[in-house]
Each structure stands twice: as C-alpha cells, then as structure tokens.
Design a protein around this motif. Structure first.
Motif, PDB file in Angstrom:
ATOM      1  N   ALA A  31       0.859  -1.222   0.036  1.00 50.52           N
ATOM      2  CA  ALA A  31      -0.124   0.155   0.061  1.00 50.52           C
ATOM      3  C   ALA A  31       0.681   1.124   0.455  1.00 50.52           C
ATOM      4  O   ALA A  31       0.560   2.153  -0.612  1.00 50.52           O
ATOM      5  N   MET A  32       1.773   1.273   0.250  1.00 47.49           N
ATOM      6  CA  MET A  32       3.265   2.759   0.113  1.00 47.49           C
ATOM      7  C   MET A  32       3.050   3.350  -0.672  1.00 47.49           C
ATOM      8  O   MET A  32       3.391   2.194  -2.233  1.00 47.49           O
ATOM      9  N   SER A  33       3.385   4.426  -1.139  1.00 51.01           N
ATOM     10  CA  SER A  33       3.595   4.967  -2.431  1.00 51.01           C
ATOM     11  C   SER A  33       5.161   4.811  -2.337  1.00 51.01           C
ATOM     12  O   SER A  33       5.945   4.607  -1.280  1.00 51.01           O
ATOM     13  N   GLU A  34       6.502   5.430  -3.059  1.00 53.49           N
ATOM     14  CA  GLU A  34       7.261   5.167  -4.107  1.00 53.49           C
ATOM     15  C   GLU A  34       7.795   6.300  -2.962  1.00 53.49           C
ATOM     16  O   GLU A  34       8.551   6.144  -2.259  1.00 53.49           O
ATOM     17  N   GLU A  35       7.053   7.539  -2.057  1.00 53.52           N
ATOM     18  CA  GLU A  35       7.490   8.423  -1.556  1.00 53.52           C
ATOM     19  C   GLU A  35       7.689   8.156   0.357  1.00 53.52           C
ATOM     20  O   GLU A  35       8.578   8.468   0.621  1.00 53.52           O
ATOM     21  N   GLN A  36       7.046   7.225   0.069  1.00 51.11           N
ATOM     22  CA  GLN A  36       6.705   6.542   1.412  1.00 51.11           C
ATOM     23  C   GLN A  36       7.419   5.026   1.904  1.00 51.11           C
ATOM     24  O   GLN A  36       8.022   5.736   2.782  1.00 51.11           O
ATOM     25  N   LEU A  37       7.919   4.739   0.581  1.00 55.95           N
ATOM     26  CA  LEU A  37       8.790   4.010   0.944  1.00 55.95           C
ATOM     27  C   LEU A  37      10.151   4.118   0.856  1.00 55.95           C
ATOM     28  O   LEU A  37      10.409   3.971   1.868  1.00 55.95           O
ATOM     29  N   ASN A  38      10.791   5.317   0.136  1.00 52.78           N
ATOM     30  CA  ASN A  38      11.728   5.601   0.388  1.00 52.78           C
ATOM     31  C   ASN A  38      11.661   7.146   1.990  1.00 52.78           C
ATOM     32  O   ASN A  38      13.304   6.659   2.465  1.00 52.78           O
ATOM     33  N   ILE A  39      11.126   7.558   2.779  1.00 52.66           N
ATOM     34  CA  ILE A  39      11.108   7.983   3.923  1.00 52.66           C
ATOM     35  C   ILE A  39      11.481   6.652   4.940  1.00 52.66           C
ATOM     36  O   ILE A  39      12.691   6.681   5.286  1.00 52.66           O
ATOM     37  N   GLU A  40      10.447   5.426   4.715  1.00 56.21           N
ATOM     38  CA  GLU A  40      10.437   4.862   5.568  1.00 56.21           C
ATOM     39  C   GLU A  40      11.679   3.930   5.434  1.00 56.21           C
ATOM     40  O   GLU A  40      13.633   3.416   6.391  1.00 56.21           O
ATOM     41  N   VAL A  41      12.537   3.757   3.782  1.00 55.04           N
ATOM     42  CA  VAL A  41      13.991   3.063   3.836  1.00 55.04           C
ATOM     43  C   VAL A  41      15.061   4.538   4.889  1.00 55.04           C
ATOM     44  O   VAL A  41      16.232   3.639   4.903  1.00 55.04           O
ATOM     45  N   GLN A  42      14.811   5.453   4.286  1.00 55.44           N
ATOM     46  CA  GLN A  42      16.006   6.437   4.342  1.00 55.44           C
ATOM     47  C   GLN A  42      16.017   6.711   6.269  1.00 55.44           C
ATOM     48  O   GLN A  42      16.939   6.657   6.967  1.00 55.44           O
ATOM     49  N   ALA A  43      15.401   6.374   7.051  1.00 53.76           N
ATOM     50  CA  ALA A  43      14.661   5.809   8.401  1.00 53.76           C
ATOM     51  C   ALA A  43      15.356   4.674   8.795  1.00 53.76           C
ATOM     52  O   ALA A  43      16.686   5.337   9.791  1.00 53.76           O
ATOM     53  N   MET A  44      15.084   3.272   7.884  1.00 57.51           N
ATOM     54  CA  MET A  44      15.727   2.708   8.638  1.00 57.51           C
ATOM     55  C   MET A  44      17.899   2.318   8.631  1.00 57.51           C
ATOM     56  O   MET A  44      18.280   1.661   9.317  1.00 57.51           O
ATOM     57  N   LEU A  45      17.677   3.401   6.969  1.00 59.16           N
ATOM     58  CA  LEU A  45      19.137   3.099   6.951  1.00 59.16           C
ATOM     59  C   LEU A  45      19.639   4.166   8.152  1.00 59.16           C
ATOM     60  O   LEU A  45      20.923   3.789   8.676  1.00 59.16           O
ATOM     61  N   HIS A  46      19.335   4.465   8.799  1.00 58.42           N
ATOM     62  CA  HIS A  46      19.128   5.517   9.633  1.00 58.42           C
ATOM     63  C   HIS A  46      19.989   4.759  11.086  1.00 58.42           C
ATOM     64  O   HIS A  46      20.802   4.804  11.544  1.00 58.42           O
ATOM     65  N   SER A  47      18.868   4.444  11.062  1.00 59.33           N
ATOM     66  CA  SER A  47      19.184   3.192  12.465  1.00 59.33           C
ATOM     67  C   SER A  47      19.714   1.827  12.462  1.00 59.33           C
ATOM     68  O   SER A  47      20.352   1.890  13.520  1.00 59.33           O
ATOM     69  N   VAL A  48      20.448   1.368  11.211  1.00 58.08           N
ATOM     70  CA  VAL A  48      21.138   0.874  10.990  1.00 58.08           C
ATOM     71  C   VAL A  48      23.024   1.089  10.626  1.00 58.08           C
ATOM     72  O   VAL A  48      23.705   0.289  10.388  1.00 58.08           O
ATOM     73  N   ALA A  49      22.923   2.651  10.834  1.00 56.20           N
ATOM     74  CA  ALA A  49      24.144   3.186  10.008  1.00 56.20           C
ATOM     75  C   ALA A  49      25.274   2.686  10.855  1.00 56.20           C
ATOM     76  O   ALA A  49      26.575   2.802  10.629  1.00 56.20           O
TER      77      ALA A  49
END
Length: 409
Positions: A345-363
């Motif tokens: 159900a995610m839009s591409e924009e929502q997906l990118n936001i969540e992916v960036q947030a995940m990348l930040h959490s595992v930096a």
C-alpha cells in the motif's frame, strides 16, 4: 506406555549404516518417541528397571545385569553420521538400585538429528515398529517408510546390506533374500501400517538392485467406537444410556449387558469403558467385546504402571507444545501478511522515507542494505526492512492479541 507416540528421526540418521540388536533398537525407538518436537535440549528419562526391561523385551531372569549390558553397548559402540561425526546413542545411563530406577540420556551430538526437526525427517508410530521381531525388519521398515509418499524406493543390494550392518554376510543372494528381505516383508506387511512388494534387477546374471513398491494400508475404521459418540467418564449415566453404549460402541449382547449392569457400579463400568476405548484406538485390541468383559472382570485400571503414567504425562505435554507451536507459526504468518499488505500500500515516496529512516537506524551497525531489494521478503534487505517496520508499527500486535483475534473469530 503410549505406543501411539510418534518416532521422529532425521533422514540422515535413518540413512546411516547401523548394526544393532532388536532390543537395542527397541530401547532407542521408545526413547525417541517421548521427545517433544519443541525440546531445545535432551531430557533425562527415568524408568523403573522392571518396566524398562519389559519394554525392551528383556526376558533374562537377571534383568538388572542384562539391561546394564544393553545400555553399556549403546554408550560404547559408536557409529558414523555422514562419515564425519562419530557418536554413541547414549551419553549416560545411571542406576539407582535402592529405587529400582534407571535414568538415561541421549548424546548431545544427536540434537540436530532428533530435536527441532523442521524438514528432511521421517515419522512413524512406535506401535508399528515394536510389533516387528527382527532388527532387519525394523531397519527396512524405516528405510521404506521414508519413501512412503513417493511409493517406490530403489536400493543396490550391497548398499542395503551396508545399511543393515551386514555387508560381509550372506554372500549368496538367495540366502540374503530368504533370511532378510522375505522375512521383513512378511513381518512388515502383516503388522505395520505399510506393505511392500519388490522386483529384482540384474546386472548380468547377478541381482544388483531391488526396487521396492510401498503402499499405505487403508486405515481401519473403528465403527464400533465412533469418535462423535465419545462420552466422558465424569458424566452420570442412566442404566439405559450405559446399556446403549455397551451395545453400540462395544458390541456386547443384551444378556451380557444385563449381567454387567447387575455386577458392577455404573461409575466403575464407565471408567473401564474409557480405558478400553483408548486401547482399541491404539490398535491393541482385536476382539472388542471379549476385551471389554476381561477389562471389567480384571479391573484394567490397575494395569496402568508408573511408566505408563509418566509417558502419558509427557505425551500430553508434547501435544500441548505441538499445538502452541502451530499457533505461533500462524501468528508469524499473520504478522508477515500484515507487513506485506502495508508495504504494498506504500507509495514510492513513503517507501523512500521509511527506507532512509531504517538506514539511519542501522548506520552504526555492520549491515548492508540494498535499497532495490527491500520489497522482496526473500532477500536479506527485505528481511531487515520488515523487521524495522514490524518494530515501528506492529509491536503492539503481540501473540496474545493474535489469540484474542482468533477467539473472537
């Protein structure tokens, strides 16, 4: 003893050359049958020596010394698994002479082959294997049971001999056929849940391999004891209802029923009938009316030993753990479905936001995320992404909440 318990072994354990006596095999099959599929470690199993000897078929008068000899063999005759692991069946066997108790424990190296089995394993009923009188029949039974669903198995003659631990015996094939294969066929076809036939294939004039055809026997319908008419022993029965049960479920004649109702208390009759029913469903009874009369006359309640009660307790725990495991698997599947639907159900924009947030959490962690893979649950990045979303959005959807949803449904 719950002879209806399952014996579950890794296929690697079945496919190993093994030379054991029929008594040693019986001991191992029984011990395996009381392992719970959820056990993380092997337990220490305690038995009365007299019951243990009876179970294993030890008939020597000096059963204490005989049982000691068998357990010593199981601790001192190592075998190979996959050519790399050399191991004994038992890690220990401790005797408590004053109590008449023996305590045994599997070798810990066998854990991958007996515990937490999820794939490449074979199961069969303890009752079926214990009916066999020959060690060769037992081994051939499990080798064929492994291929039951396929319906056919081909084995080189020499390979079969190796698996049975008799590679240097019976150099003349006709002797091997008579003493091993034909005997096993007679026992297995008569006493177990499968039957087999076979065809010999020759290389030149010599029989080189055997093609076994395996069939599952039709399950016997116990129409005399329909499960839908099961009656609890705590219910109060009128004489009419009890008479009806004795006739319809247990096949007794009117005259026999009248004699029973006059001779015994109704609660006692009901308790004995429940015991008889368990024995019938386990496949141990052939003449139900005669067995029922004998059970009432001889009070079969007394025949339940401490071993029976302990195995019954362990069997109950095993069933409870199996049920919990099934529910947990359903819970994990429900969580996975929620995550999949959320990602779809995610839009591409929502997906990118969540992916960036995940990348930040595992930096600060040594984790490589491939952004193009996050939608695929089968890939590592997709797995990490789902873990992140689950923790962030679905942490409140616990197993307890899942169980409430099931109850409401």
């Amino acid at each position: 003893m719950k002879k209806n318990n399952l014996v579950t072994k890794s296929n690697d354990l079945i496919e190993m050359p093994l030379k054991m006596s029929v008594v040693e095999l019986r001991i191992i099959y029984v011990l395996i049958s009381i392992i719970s599929p959820e056990d993380q470690e092997f337990q220490r199993y305690r038995f009365k020596i007299s019951e243990f000897a009876k179970l294993a078929g030890v008939k020597n008068k000096n059963i204490y010394a005989q049982v000691k000899e068998y357990t010593l063999n199981l601790m001192s005759h190592p075998f190979y698994i996959n050519e790399n692991l050399q191991v004994n069946w038992l890690a220990s066997a401790e005797y408590f002479p004053n109590e008449g108790i023996i305590e045994v424990e599997f070798s810990p190296k066998l854990k991958p082959y007996l515990l937490q089995l999820k794939e490449k394993f074979t199961s069969f009923r303890l009752n079926d294997i214990l009916k066999l009188k020959s060690a060769y029949s037992m081994r051939i039974y499990e080798l064929l049971k492994q291929y039951e669903k396929l319906g056919q198995r081909t084995l080189k003659v020499q390979r079969l001999k190796e698996l049975l631990g008799i590679e240097d015996q019976y150099p003349v094939y006709s002797d091997f056929k008579k003493r091993v294969i034909t005997k096993a066929q007679q026992e297995i076809n008569k006493s177990t849940d499968i039957e087999f036939s076979y065809v010999e294939r020759k290389s030149g004039r010599k029989v080189d391999e055997i093609v076994f055809t395996i069939k599952t026997k039709a399950k016997q319908n116990v129409t005399i004891l329909p499960a839908t008419e099961a009656v609890s022993s705590v219910q109060t029965h009128t004489a009419h209802r009890l008479s009806d049960r004795l006739k319809k479920e247990f096949g007794l004649t009117t005259i026999t029923i009248q004699t029973i109702l006059k001779a015994y208390e109704k609660d006692y009759i009901t308790e004995i009938l429940d015991i008889v029913k368990i024995d019938v469903l386990s496949g141990r009874v052939h003449d139900i009316p005669a067995y029922t009369v004998a059970a009432l006359k001889n009070d079969y309640r007394k025949k339940k030993t401490e071993l029976d009660m302990e195995l019954e307790r362990q069997h109950t725990l095993k069933l409870e753990k199996e049920q919990k495991s099934q529910l947990q698997q359903q819970y994990y599947a429900a969580v996975a479905e929620k995550l999949n639907q959320y990602i779809i159900a995610m839009s591409e924009e929502q997906l990118n936001i969540e992916v960036q947030a995940m990348l930040h959490s595992v930096a600060d962690k040594d984790i490589e995320i491939i952004i193009t893979d996050v939608r695929d649950p089968q890939l590592m990045s997709g797995g990490y992404f789902r873990q992140y979303l689950n923790k962030k959005y679905f942490s409140d959807y616990t197993f307890d909440v899942f169980m409430l949803d099931i109850t409401k449904a």
